[in-house]
Design a protein around this motif. Structure first.
Motif, PDB file in Angstrom:
ATOM      1  N   MET A   1       0.828  -1.188   0.000  1.00 17.75           N
ATOM      2  CA  MET A   1       0.000   0.000   0.000  1.00 17.75           C
ATOM      3  C   MET A   1       0.867   1.244   0.000  1.00 17.75           C
ATOM      4  SD  MET A   1      -2.906  -0.418   2.676  1.00 17.75           S
ATOM      5  CE  MET A   1      -4.412   0.125   2.612  1.00 17.75           C
ATOM      6  N   LYS A   2       0.431   2.223  -0.732  1.00 14.58           N
ATOM      7  CA  LYS A   2       1.166   3.466  -0.828  1.00 14.58           C
ATOM      8  C   LYS A   2       0.621   4.460   0.197  1.00 14.58           C
ATOM      9  CE  LYS A   2       2.927   6.224  -4.574  1.00 14.58           C
ATOM     10  NZ  LYS A   2       2.734   6.605  -5.950  1.00 14.58           N
ATOM     11  N   ALA A   3       1.523   5.059   0.966  1.00 10.46           N
ATOM     12  CA  ALA A   3       1.099   6.055   1.957  1.00 10.46           C
ATOM     13  C   ALA A   3       0.827   7.379   1.257  1.00 10.46           C
ATOM     14  CB  ALA A   3       2.176   6.236   3.011  1.00 10.46           C
ATOM     15  N   THR A   4      -0.267   8.011   1.616  1.00  8.00           N
ATOM     16  CA  THR A   4      -0.581   9.314   1.047  1.00  8.00           C
ATOM     17  C   THR A   4      -0.275  10.393   2.072  1.00  8.00           C
ATOM     18  OG1 THR A   4      -2.867   9.132   1.787  1.00  8.00           O
ATOM     19  CG2 THR A   4      -2.391   8.407  -0.448  1.00  8.00           C
ATOM     20  N   ALA A   5       0.203  11.501   1.576  1.00  7.21           N
ATOM     21  CA  ALA A   5       0.532  12.613   2.467  1.00  7.21           C
ATOM     22  C   ALA A   5      -0.751  13.242   2.995  1.00  7.21           C
ATOM     23  CB  ALA A   5       1.355  13.647   1.720  1.00  7.21           C
ATOM     24  N   GLN A   6      -0.724  13.594   4.251  1.00  2.71           N
ATOM     25  CA  GLN A   6      -1.872  14.268   4.860  1.00  2.71           C
ATOM     26  C   GLN A   6      -1.925  15.707   4.341  1.00  2.71           C
ATOM     27  OE1 GLN A   6      -4.178  13.049   6.824  1.00  2.71           O
ATOM     28  NE2 GLN A   6      -3.278  11.038   7.051  1.00  2.71           N
ATOM     29  N   PRO A   7      -3.104  16.187   4.012  1.00  5.43           N
ATOM     30  CA  PRO A   7      -3.195  17.581   3.588  1.00  5.43           C
ATOM     31  C   PRO A   7      -2.861  18.513   4.758  1.00  5.43           C
ATOM     32  CG  PRO A   7      -5.384  16.610   3.763  1.00  5.43           C
ATOM     33  CD  PRO A   7      -4.383  15.509   3.998  1.00  5.43           C
ATOM     34  N   ILE A   8      -2.268  19.641   4.431  1.00  2.00           N
ATOM     35  CA  ILE A   8      -1.916  20.620   5.459  1.00  2.00           C
ATOM     36  C   ILE A   8      -3.189  21.346   5.873  1.00  2.00           C
ATOM     37  CG2 ILE A   8      -0.540  22.677   5.971  1.00  2.00           C
ATOM     38  CD1 ILE A   8       1.412  21.665   3.768  1.00  2.00           C
ATOM     39  N   PRO A   9      -3.495  21.386   7.174  1.00  2.00           N
ATOM     40  CA  PRO A   9      -4.741  22.007   7.623  1.00  2.00           C
ATOM     41  C   PRO A   9      -4.773  23.514   7.336  1.00  2.00           C
ATOM     42  CG  PRO A   9      -3.610  20.913   9.459  1.00  2.00           C
ATOM     43  CD  PRO A   9      -2.743  20.813   8.267  1.00  2.00           C
ATOM     44  N   LEU A  10      -5.926  23.974   6.871  1.00  2.00           N
ATOM     45  CA  LEU A  10      -6.174  25.388   6.639  1.00  2.00           C
ATOM     46  C   LEU A  10      -6.774  25.971   7.913  1.00  2.00           C
ATOM     47  CD1 LEU A  10      -6.160  27.623   4.444  1.00  2.00           C
ATOM     48  CD2 LEU A  10      -8.497  26.965   3.930  1.00  2.00           C
ATOM     49  N   VAL A  11      -6.159  27.040   8.437  1.00  2.00           N
ATOM     50  CA  VAL A  11      -6.643  27.664   9.668  1.00  2.00           C
ATOM     51  C   VAL A  11      -7.107  29.087   9.376  1.00  2.00           C
ATOM     52  CG1 VAL A  11      -5.144  26.276  11.153  1.00  2.00           C
ATOM     53  CG2 VAL A  11      -4.341  28.490  10.348  1.00  2.00           C
TER      54      VAL A  11
END
Length: 99
Positions: A1-11
């Motif tokens: 399985m390929k790990a996907t990068a977590q999106p950077i949270p918008l604040v």
């Protein structure tokens, strides 16, 4: 399985005073730091002249990446001031994206 990068949270920019920032620069190369300043100065012109927004990616003292969609009002040698009076240390800015 390929790990996907977590999106950077918008604040929201109103949340920025709640964050802590490191005194160490997140960028290492001199060229990257020059480009960051050039982009921040360009964002200031865009913000003051055209009320344009940019997306700023920054890193907190805890090492978390965050994004804010905002207008840049002013930049000096240490801080950038956003619409609403919030400040982010320039040394914590990872990226400035224009759209």
């Amino acid at each position: 399985m390929k790990a996907t990068a977590q999106p950077i949270p918008l604040v929201e920019k109103e949340m920025i005073p709640n964050f802590h920032f490191s005194r160490h620069d997140v960028l290492e190369s001199t060229e990257a730091k020059k480009k960051r300043m050039w982009n921040l100065n360009r964002a200031t012109i865009l913000g003051n002249g055209y009320r344009g927004k940019v997306e700023i990616t920054f890193k907190t003292a805890e090492g978390e990446l965050k994004r804010v969609d905002t207008t840049v009002w002013a930049v000096d040698d240490k801080f950038m001031t956003l619409k609403g009076g919030c400040c982010i240390p320039i040394s914590s800015v990872v990226n400035v994206e224009f759209y």
